[in-house]
Design a protein around this motif. Structure first.
Motif, PDB file in Angstrom:
ATOM      1  N   ASN A   1      -8.266  -1.062  -4.422  1.00  0.00           N
ATOM      2  CA  ASN A   1      -8.068  -0.687  -5.823  1.00  0.00           C
ATOM      3  C   ASN A   1      -6.617  -0.230  -5.977  1.00  0.00           C
ATOM      4  O   ASN A   1      -5.719  -1.020  -6.191  1.00  0.00           O
TER       5      ASN A   1
ATOM      6  N   TYR B   1     -12.573  16.369   3.676  1.00  0.00           N
ATOM      7  CA  TYR B   1     -12.881  15.485   2.541  1.00  0.00           C
ATOM      8  C   TYR B   1     -12.574  14.055   2.979  1.00  0.00           C
ATOM      9  O   TYR B   1     -11.477  13.779   3.452  1.00  0.00           O
TER      10      TYR B   1
ATOM     11  N   ARG C   1       0.833  -1.194   0.000  1.00  0.00           N
ATOM     12  CA  ARG C   1       0.000   0.000   0.000  1.00  0.00           C
ATOM     13  C   ARG C   1       0.872   1.249   0.000  1.00  0.00           C
ATOM     14  O   ARG C   1       2.064   1.213   0.275  1.00  0.00           O
TER      15      ARG C   1
ATOM     16  N   ASN D   1      -5.627  13.578  -9.929  1.00  0.00           N
ATOM     17  CA  ASN D   1      -4.404  14.133 -10.511  1.00  0.00           C
ATOM     18  C   ASN D   1      -3.142  13.337 -10.255  1.00  0.00           C
ATOM     19  O   ASN D   1      -2.048  13.825 -10.533  1.00  0.00           O
TER      20      ASN D   1
ATOM     21  N   ALA E   1     -12.241  -4.219  -0.069  1.00  0.00           N
ATOM     22  CA  ALA E   1     -11.772  -4.168  -1.453  1.00  0.00           C
ATOM     23  C   ALA E   1     -10.625  -3.177  -1.557  1.00  0.00           C
ATOM     24  O   ALA E   1     -10.652  -2.119  -0.926  1.00  0.00           O
TER      25      ALA E   1
HETATM   26  C1  FAD Z   1      -0.632  10.174  -4.181  1.00  0.00           C
HETATM   27  C2  FAD Z   1      -2.083  10.493  -3.957  1.00  0.00           C
HETATM   28  C3  FAD Z   1      -2.766  11.315  -4.845  1.00  0.00           C
HETATM   29  C4  FAD Z   1      -4.121  11.603  -4.667  1.00  0.00           C
HETATM   30  N1  FAD Z   1      -4.774  12.417  -5.554  1.00  0.00           N
HETATM   31  C5  FAD Z   1      -6.109  12.616  -5.423  1.00  0.00           C
HETATM   32  C6  FAD Z   1      -6.838  13.393  -6.380  1.00  0.00           C
HETATM   33  O1  FAD Z   1      -6.278  13.933  -7.328  1.00  0.00           O
HETATM   34  N2  FAD Z   1      -8.177  13.547  -6.202  1.00  0.00           N
HETATM   35  C7  FAD Z   1      -8.845  12.968  -5.164  1.00  0.00           C
HETATM   36  O2  FAD Z   1     -10.056  13.126  -5.061  1.00  0.00           O
HETATM   37  N3  FAD Z   1      -8.168  12.254  -4.233  1.00  0.00           N
HETATM   38  C8  FAD Z   1      -6.836  12.056  -4.344  1.00  0.00           C
HETATM   39  N4  FAD Z   1      -6.154  11.328  -3.401  1.00  0.00           N
HETATM   40  C9  FAD Z   1      -6.898  10.762  -2.270  1.00  0.00           C
HETATM   41  C10 FAD Z   1      -7.536   9.477  -2.766  1.00  0.00           C
HETATM   42  O3  FAD Z   1      -8.809   9.788  -3.266  1.00  0.00           O
HETATM   43  C11 FAD Z   1      -7.680   8.466  -1.625  1.00  0.00           C
HETATM   44  O4  FAD Z   1      -6.425   8.164  -1.096  1.00  0.00           O
HETATM   45  C12 FAD Z   1      -8.369   7.195  -2.138  1.00  0.00           C
HETATM   46  O5  FAD Z   1      -8.882   6.554  -1.010  1.00  0.00           O
HETATM   47  C13 FAD Z   1      -7.395   6.285  -2.851  1.00  0.00           C
HETATM   48  O6  FAD Z   1      -8.051   5.304  -3.601  1.00  0.00           O
HETATM   49  P1  FAD Z   1      -7.260   3.954  -3.969  1.00  0.00           P
HETATM   50  O7  FAD Z   1      -8.181   3.123  -4.783  1.00  0.00           O
HETATM   51  O8  FAD Z   1      -5.935   4.273  -4.521  1.00  0.00           O
HETATM   52  O9  FAD Z   1      -7.018   3.337  -2.533  1.00  0.00           O
HETATM   53  P2  FAD Z   1      -7.645   2.058  -1.801  1.00  0.00           P
HETATM   54  O10 FAD Z   1      -6.992   2.065  -0.472  1.00  0.00           O
HETATM   55  O11 FAD Z   1      -7.528   0.862  -2.652  1.00  0.00           O
HETATM   56  O12 FAD Z   1      -9.163   2.424  -1.640  1.00  0.00           O
HETATM   57  C14 FAD Z   1      -9.571   3.423  -0.730  1.00  0.00           C
HETATM   58  C15 FAD Z   1     -10.947   3.068  -0.168  1.00  0.00           C
HETATM   59  O13 FAD Z   1     -11.852   2.999  -1.245  1.00  0.00           O
HETATM   60  C16 FAD Z   1     -12.395   1.688  -1.320  1.00  0.00           C
HETATM   61  N5  FAD Z   1     -12.515   1.319  -2.720  1.00  0.00           N
HETATM   62  C17 FAD Z   1     -11.587   1.426  -3.689  1.00  0.00           C
HETATM   63  N6  FAD Z   1     -12.085   1.008  -4.852  1.00  0.00           N
HETATM   64  C18 FAD Z   1     -13.349   0.615  -4.583  1.00  0.00           C
HETATM   65  C19 FAD Z   1     -14.387   0.068  -5.376  1.00  0.00           C
HETATM   66  N7  FAD Z   1     -14.221  -0.151  -6.682  1.00  0.00           N
HETATM   67  N8  FAD Z   1     -15.563  -0.222  -4.772  1.00  0.00           N
HETATM   68  C20 FAD Z   1     -15.752   0.026  -3.456  1.00  0.00           C
HETATM   69  N9  FAD Z   1     -14.811   0.540  -2.658  1.00  0.00           N
HETATM   70  C21 FAD Z   1     -13.622   0.822  -3.230  1.00  0.00           C
HETATM   71  C22 FAD Z   1     -11.460   0.781  -0.571  1.00  0.00           C
HETATM   72  O14 FAD Z   1     -12.111  -0.343  -0.035  1.00  0.00           O
HETATM   73  C23 FAD Z   1     -10.968   1.709   0.500  1.00  0.00           C
HETATM   74  O15 FAD Z   1     -11.904   1.737   1.555  1.00  0.00           O
HETATM   75  C24 FAD Z   1      -4.803  11.043  -3.561  1.00  0.00           C
HETATM   76  C25 FAD Z   1      -4.113  10.213  -2.673  1.00  0.00           C
HETATM   77  C26 FAD Z   1      -2.767   9.949  -2.856  1.00  0.00           C
HETATM   78  C27 FAD Z   1      -2.049   9.064  -1.880  1.00  0.00           C
END
Ligand code: FAD
Length: 475
Positions: free
Chosen positions: A89, A433, A50, A150, A87
């Motif tokens: 992603n 947020y 992660r 982004n 889950a």
């Molecule tokens: C480097 C970086 C850049 C970022 N840039 C932005 C940005 O530009 N805009 C913005 O809005 N946010 C941004 N974020 C914040 C980001 O939205 C959150 O960190 C988000 O939770 C990351 O999603 P993930 O799928 O990568 O993580 P994960 O840890 O895989 O998912 C986060 C949560 O969402 C759930 N989830 C993921 N996919 C699904 C699915 N398909 N169905 C149901 N639940 C799901 C997971 O179970 C978990 O609870 C950024 C974060 C980081 C670390």
């Protein structure tokens, strides 16, 4: 979130645990025969690293799905065997609210990464495991705009289901405003398609999605356009630290038109000396001349370096690639606020430079994001459970270091800055947020006006609180 290769290409090496090899368990045979041939089962959290190791979930079993039905089958299996699960992603969720341990199962969605357009390219079906990079590459290759975040490494839906901020939101609103339908496995184990006609779930999933199901794909609106129009003036303006107050005031005064956004960063110069520096990134969807005119008040403050350039859509996020580095510890605290108060940003700078005196903390950063909100605010605030259309700025601090011994110092630093921003927020209540929240926030802080209805719907659609890892709605 944008960042700059110049700094983050230099981020210190990271530690990702070696994949652990364990003896196969009964789940192999039981579940494997129900899954498609492309699905795999592995053991040990370290097989799906992660972004942050701080409070990361530690599932004993990882099921990497290959089809939407695999998700349905896996959820049903977990329900039947009473196995806690979540889950994943992109794996960038930084909430400290995870509590999944060795007896838990992770559904790794990354195999569901297709992006398929309709004939006239006005809609795309996007898989529940697609990354932002995969969506942008597909969008650029097909000459369309899709609203994404982004940073290329982040899960498109991980970001989107919490609301979804992105470069083009001045034109299209939040990610959730662009969805047309959602395929989701609910807490009863059924895979269903949810659209505007399913009023309650449609509202709940768009803002609090991870609390109501596993989304296997969505259909989003897309906007076709000639490739030569898919360019933006983007980049970084570096300032000396004596300009902190001027920059804060300049961002406060700037009227963001639909084509614009602006971020403020406190970062370091990277190896070898990790000098603290002030970076402002600008985004203007259009020509350099128009961009420079739109950001004149910021340029007039006098950056010592200007790295801006006109780039095509598929390169807008590249400056942030270093920020995508997985591993190490990154407790992150955030707050929403209405105004940039110059003295607050001087205090923030002082706390930031003080924290950098700790060993191996040179990738630590403070970020303020400011987007054009007129389009998002033209969409009814009660159209989705995402509650933050009224919040002008989102600030967060990432304390980034390898050694767990620094955890409590980092938590004190992060919460102190969050308190500072909250005190000056000029919002009636504390707001954050959900995708930027630390994990200790109450539902009211992350879901604000949507909390009561979300809790009611949670009782109806997930009475046993199966989806309880992400800002638990039954707290
Ligand atoms: C480097 C970086 C850049 C970022 N840039 C932005 C940005 O530009 N805009 C913005 O809005 N946010 C941004 N974020 C914040 C980001 O939205 C959150 O960190 C988000 O939770 C990351 O999603 P993930 O799928 O990568 O993580 P994960 O840890 O895989 O998912 C986060 C949560 O969402 C759930 N989830 C993921 N996919 C699904 C699915 N398909 N169905 C149901 N639940 C799901 C997971 O179970 C978990 O609870 C950024 C974060 C980081 C670390």
């Amino acid at each position: 979130m944008r960042y700059y290769r110049r700094v983050l290409g230099l981020i210190a090496s990271i530690s990702i645990c070696n994949a652990s090899i364990r003896v196969a368990r009964p789940i192999d045979g039981d579940l494997k025969k129900l899954l498609s041939s492309g699905a795999t089962i592995s053991y040990g959290a370290s097989t799906a690293p992660r972004w942050s190791e701080f409070h990361a979930p530690q599932p004993g079993t990882i099921v990497s799905v290959a089809t939407e039905t695999d998700v349905e089958v896996t959820v049903q299996y977990c329900l039947e065997k009473n196995i806690p699960f979540f889950a994943q992603n992109g794996g960038h969720g930084w909430s400290s609210s995870w509590h999944l341990g060795e007896n838990g199962l992770m559904i790794n969605l990354r195999g569901l990464n297709t992006v398929v357009f309709n004939d006239d390219k006005t809609q795309a079906r996007i898989g529940g495991g697609a990354s932002i990079q995969e969506v942008i590459d597909a969008a650029y290759g097909n000459d369309v705009h899709v609203l994404t975040g982004n940073c290329n490494c982040v899960g498109y839906l991980g970001a989107g289901l919490g609301g979804g901020y992105g470069n083009l939101m001045g034109l299209y609103g939040f990610s959730v405003d662009n969805y047309l339908s959602i395929n989701v496995v609910l807490a009863n184990g059924s895979l269903v398609t949810v659209g505007p006609e399913n009023e309650d779930l449609w509202w709940a999933l768009r803002g609090a999605g991870p609390n109501f199901g596993v989304v296997t794909s969505i259909v989003s609106k897309t906007t076709p356009l000639p490739r030569e129009q898919n360019m933006a003036w983007v980049g970084g303006l570096y300032f000396t630290e004596d300009k902190v107050e001027q920059i804060a005031q300049g961002i406060e005064n700037l009227k963001l038109e639909a084509h614009m956004n602006i971020f403020l960063y406190f970062i370091t110069s990277g190896t070898p000396d990790y000098m603290p520096t002030v970076l402002v990134t600008v985004f203007y969807y259009g020509t350099e001349a128009d961009g420079r005119a739109a950001f004149k008040s910021i340029l007039d403050i006098g950056p010592y370096t200007d790295t801006t350039a006109v780039l095509p859509q598929n390169q807008w996020n590249e400056g942030a690639d270093g920020f995508c580095v997985k591993g190490e510890r990154k407790p992150t605290y955030a707050a929403g606020f209405s105004h940039m108060v110059p003295s607050t940003w001087r205090q923030t700078w002082t706390a930031f430079t003080e924290f950098l005196k700790n060993p191996d903390t040179g990738s630590t950063s403070v970020v303020v994001e400011c987007y054009s909100l007129d389009k998002a605010r033209s969409i009814a605030s009660d159209s989705a459970s995402f509650p933050n259309r009224d919040v002008r700025f989102n600030g967060f601090v990432i304390a980034w270091y390898p050694d767990p011994a620094l955890d409590s110092t980092a938590e004190t630093f992060g919460s102190k800055l969050r308190d500072l921003w909250r005190a000056d927020s000029e919002l009636p209540t504390n707001r954050t947020y959900v995708n930027f929240a630390y994990g200790d926030e109450t539902n009211d802080v992350v879901y604000h006006d949507s909390t009561t209805r979300l809790r009611q719907l949670k009782k109806q659609y997930d009475p046993n609180n199966i989806f309880n890892q992400w800002f638990n709605l039954q707290r």
